[in-house]
Design a protein around this motif. Structure first.
Motif, mmCIF file in Angstrom:
data_model
loop_
_atom_site.group_PDB
_atom_site.id
_atom_site.type_symbol
_atom_site.label_atom_id
_atom_site.label_comp_id
_atom_site.label_asym_id
_atom_site.label_seq_id
_atom_site.Cartn_x
_atom_site.Cartn_y
_atom_site.Cartn_z
ATOM 1 N N UNK A 89 1.838 -0.399 -9.072
ATOM 2 C CA UNK A 89 2.501 0.912 -8.561
ATOM 3 C C UNK A 89 1.201 1.573 -7.877
ATOM 4 N N UNK A 90 1.505 1.925 -6.709
ATOM 5 C CA UNK A 90 0.134 2.618 -6.097
ATOM 6 C C UNK A 90 0.531 3.795 -5.395
ATOM 7 N N UNK A 91 0.011 5.007 -5.610
ATOM 8 C CA UNK A 91 0.460 6.155 -4.947
ATOM 9 C C UNK A 91 -0.145 6.129 -3.665
ATOM 10 N N UNK A 92 0.824 6.585 -2.415
ATOM 11 C CA UNK A 92 0.412 6.525 -1.116
ATOM 12 C C UNK A 92 -0.648 7.461 -0.876
ATOM 13 N N UNK A 93 -0.780 8.580 -1.473
ATOM 14 C CA UNK A 93 -1.802 9.499 -1.325
ATOM 15 C C UNK A 93 -3.096 8.793 -1.579
ATOM 16 N N UNK A 94 -3.367 8.184 -2.715
ATOM 17 C CA UNK A 94 -4.636 7.496 -3.145
ATOM 18 C C UNK A 94 -4.885 6.526 -2.007
ATOM 19 N N UNK A 95 -3.887 5.978 -1.467
ATOM 20 C CA UNK A 95 -4.260 4.886 -0.182
ATOM 21 C C UNK A 95 -4.907 5.624 0.795
ATOM 22 N N UNK A 96 -4.289 6.732 1.135
ATOM 23 C CA UNK A 96 -4.707 7.526 2.380
ATOM 24 C C UNK A 96 -6.325 8.083 2.088
ATOM 25 N N UNK A 97 -6.444 8.515 0.940
ATOM 26 C CA UNK A 97 -7.974 8.885 0.427
ATOM 27 C C UNK A 97 -8.885 7.763 0.510
ATOM 28 N N UNK A 98 -8.395 6.497 0.109
ATOM 29 C CA UNK A 98 -9.101 5.419 0.327
ATOM 30 C C UNK A 98 -9.358 5.166 1.676
ATOM 31 N N UNK A 99 -8.374 5.298 2.750
ATOM 32 C CA UNK A 99 -8.519 4.979 4.073
ATOM 33 C C UNK A 99 -9.629 5.909 4.750
ATOM 34 N N UNK A 100 -9.840 7.247 4.112
ATOM 35 C CA UNK A 100 -10.744 8.005 4.856
ATOM 36 C C UNK A 100 -12.224 7.363 4.350
ATOM 37 N N UNK A 101 -12.237 6.707 3.269
ATOM 38 C CA UNK A 101 -13.664 6.694 2.748
ATOM 39 C C UNK A 101 -13.836 5.048 3.366
ATOM 40 N N UNK A 102 -12.729 4.399 3.414
ATOM 41 C CA UNK A 102 -13.344 2.902 3.779
ATOM 42 C C UNK A 102 -12.840 2.254 4.951
ATOM 43 N N UNK A 103 -12.005 3.143 5.703
ATOM 44 C CA UNK A 103 -11.456 2.732 6.972
ATOM 45 C C UNK A 103 -10.276 1.596 6.916
ATOM 46 N N UNK A 104 -10.141 0.699 7.980
ATOM 47 C CA UNK A 104 -9.240 -0.050 8.127
ATOM 48 C C UNK A 104 -9.099 -1.189 7.129
ATOM 49 N N UNK A 105 -10.122 -1.522 6.481
ATOM 50 C CA UNK A 105 -10.042 -2.670 5.405
ATOM 51 C C UNK A 105 -9.068 -2.224 4.437
ATOM 52 N N UNK A 106 -8.645 -0.837 4.336
ATOM 53 C CA UNK A 106 -7.780 -0.514 3.316
ATOM 54 C C UNK A 106 -6.452 -1.240 3.597
ATOM 55 N N UNK A 107 -6.075 -1.049 4.814
ATOM 56 C CA UNK A 107 -4.733 -1.514 5.525
ATOM 57 C C UNK A 107 -4.762 -3.016 4.902
ATOM 58 N N UNK A 108 -5.827 -3.880 5.297
ATOM 59 C CA UNK A 108 -5.871 -5.149 4.718
ATOM 60 C C UNK A 108 -5.471 -5.472 3.395
ATOM 61 N N UNK A 109 -6.204 -4.560 2.400
ATOM 62 C CA UNK A 109 -6.235 -4.675 1.171
ATOM 63 C C UNK A 109 -4.736 -4.533 0.453
ATOM 64 N N UNK A 110 -3.914 -3.665 1.279
ATOM 65 C CA UNK A 110 -2.530 -3.410 0.395
ATOM 66 C C UNK A 110 -1.454 -4.352 1.341
ATOM 67 N N UNK A 111 -1.870 -5.155 2.264
ATOM 68 C CA UNK A 111 -1.014 -5.732 2.700
ATOM 69 C C UNK A 111 -1.380 -7.371 2.633
#
Length: 202
Positions: A89-111
């Motif tokens: 289970x992954x909170x969407x807000x956490x994913x958003x904060x990760x995106x601010x720090x890490x950028x587009x790699x985060x989209x890859x990570x969760x897909x």
């Protein structure tokens, strides 16, 4: 085909809930219809799933008012899930904060999985709709919309489901993420919804 005793399993889940959340935890009878559907899905009980019109190949979208116990229930369902269907289970807000720090790699990570290694996993995205459109180096991105569109491709090609917890209605999901996402969700998830009048248990 195993025969499951659902009332017995609910009692067992309540004990699990007490161990996780404390003595005040209780499964309310009003919630039994929702829990029976979730149990049919996570136990992969074909007969019961068929009765509830649930497709065992798709994921689950659990929706309902704030505080009605959606995330708690999905956490409990992990205890019923066979190892090959385990999910995180992954909170969407956490994913958003990760995106601010890490950028587009985060989209890859969760897909698709780790960068350069494709190993998609079953994920339950919690609180869809609480994250905001975020900027990475000035580029605005609807992170969860991008992730969900990619998860659809994975569902079609690899049959890996996605679960979602949200208090948004279908039309609110369309407003927030666009009609492409809503259309993809229709074909990749079972909707299980609490009544709008479900009480806040917090």
């Amino acid at each position: 085909m195993p025969q499951y005793n659902y009332p017995e399993i609910i009692t067992w889940l309540e004990q699990k809930g007490i161990a996780l959340y404390g003595n005040q935890f209780k499964i309310l009878e009003n919630d039994h219809p929702i829990i029976y559907k979730l149990m049919a899905y996570f136990l992969k009980d074909e007969q019961s799933a068929h009765q509830h019109n649930i497709d065992l190949n798709k994921g689950i979208l659990l929706s309902g008012p704030i505080g009605c116990g959606k995330t708690t229930l999905m956490n409990l369902m992990k205890a019923l899930t066979k190892s090959e269907h385990k999910f995180s289970i992954k909170p969407c807000r956490d994913i958003s904060f990760e995106f601010i720090q890490e950028g587009y790699e985060v989209i890859h990570k969760y897909s698709k999985g780790k960068l350069y290694v494709s190993e998609p996993k079953t994920i339950c995205f919690d609180d869809l709709g609480t994250e905001n459109n975020l900027k990475y180096f000035g580029n605005e991105c609807n992170v969860m919309a991008e992730i969900l569109l990619t998860r659809y491709d994975i569902f079609i090609s690899k049959k890996i489901p996605t679960h979602i917890i949200t208090n948004l209605s279908a039309s609110e999901i369309e407003t927030a993420y666009g009609n492409r996402v809503r259309s993809r969700l229709r074909s990749m998830i079972n909707l299980i919804a609490f009544d709008k009048s479900a009480i806040d248990k917090r």
